[in-house]
Design a protein around this motif. Structure first.
Motif: not given
Length: 189
Positions: A5, A9, A23-24, A26-28, A30-31
């Motif tokens: 990560r 970043e 962006e996607i 990093l969102r994945y 988090d999910t």
């Protein structure tokens, strides 16, 4: 995953595609907590290698049997958070190279790649995406190469533009064009 990560970043996107994909991804992250393995059948990490010769005028490609196309080399993370290690391992396995080295430990490129449904080792694999990190590697054009029979049927060096033309996958041609553009800028430094 924390190390990966951090790498993602601090990665500086090259264009709008990389900015959105960063962006996607990093969102994945988090999910989902299983993006390093194929247990996540919708999205998982892969690492690819853009292997250039010492003059940075050619790229080593493999003729991939599943896609019937000349392609870069790479593979699934399969639990390994060190994606550079994955890229190096795959480069060696798929090309037979023994002396391939990274030109940088930093990520060279990122992309989310759509993978159409296919059959692998007799099993159906559903449509999914690869959260791909590419590394820039270097090898001698004179080094012996070999195929990996269960994945490819040829390995060869191509001029940078020829590598794009030899790919029969339009989406990958866009990626390879980007990698070559980055290489031109990278070589200027």
């Amino acid at each position: 995953m924390h190390y990966l990560r951090q790498q993602l970043e601090r990665y500086t996107p090259f264009n709008a595609q990389e900015e959105k994909d960063q962006e996607i991804i990093l969102r994945y992250m988090d999910t989902f907590d299983n993006l390093l393995t194929r247990e996540n059948e919708f999205a998982h990490f892969t690492a690819s290698a853009w292997i250039v010769n010492e003059a940075k005028t050619k790229v080593l490609m493999a003729y991939h049997n599943i896609y019937n196309s000349w392609s870069w080399v790479g593979g699934h993370a399969d639990g390994d958070v060190d994606l550079l290690h994955v890229a190096l391992k795959e480069a060696k396995e798929e090309t037979g190279l023994t002396n391939v080295k990274p030109l940088s430990e930093e990520m060279y490129s990122i992309e989310i790649l759509g993978v159409p449904a296919h059959v692998k080792k007799g099993k159906h694999v559903a449509t999914h995406v690869h959260l791909n990190v590419t590394f820039l590697l270097e090898a001698s054009e004179d080094a012996p190469t070999s195929i990996k029979e269960d994945e490819n049927s040829a390995v060869g060096w191509f001029e940078l533009n020829q590598a794009i033309e030899e790919s029969t996958e339009p989406d990958m041609q866009v990626v390879y064009r980007k990698l070559n553009e980055k290489l031109e800028r990278w070589s200027d430094h």
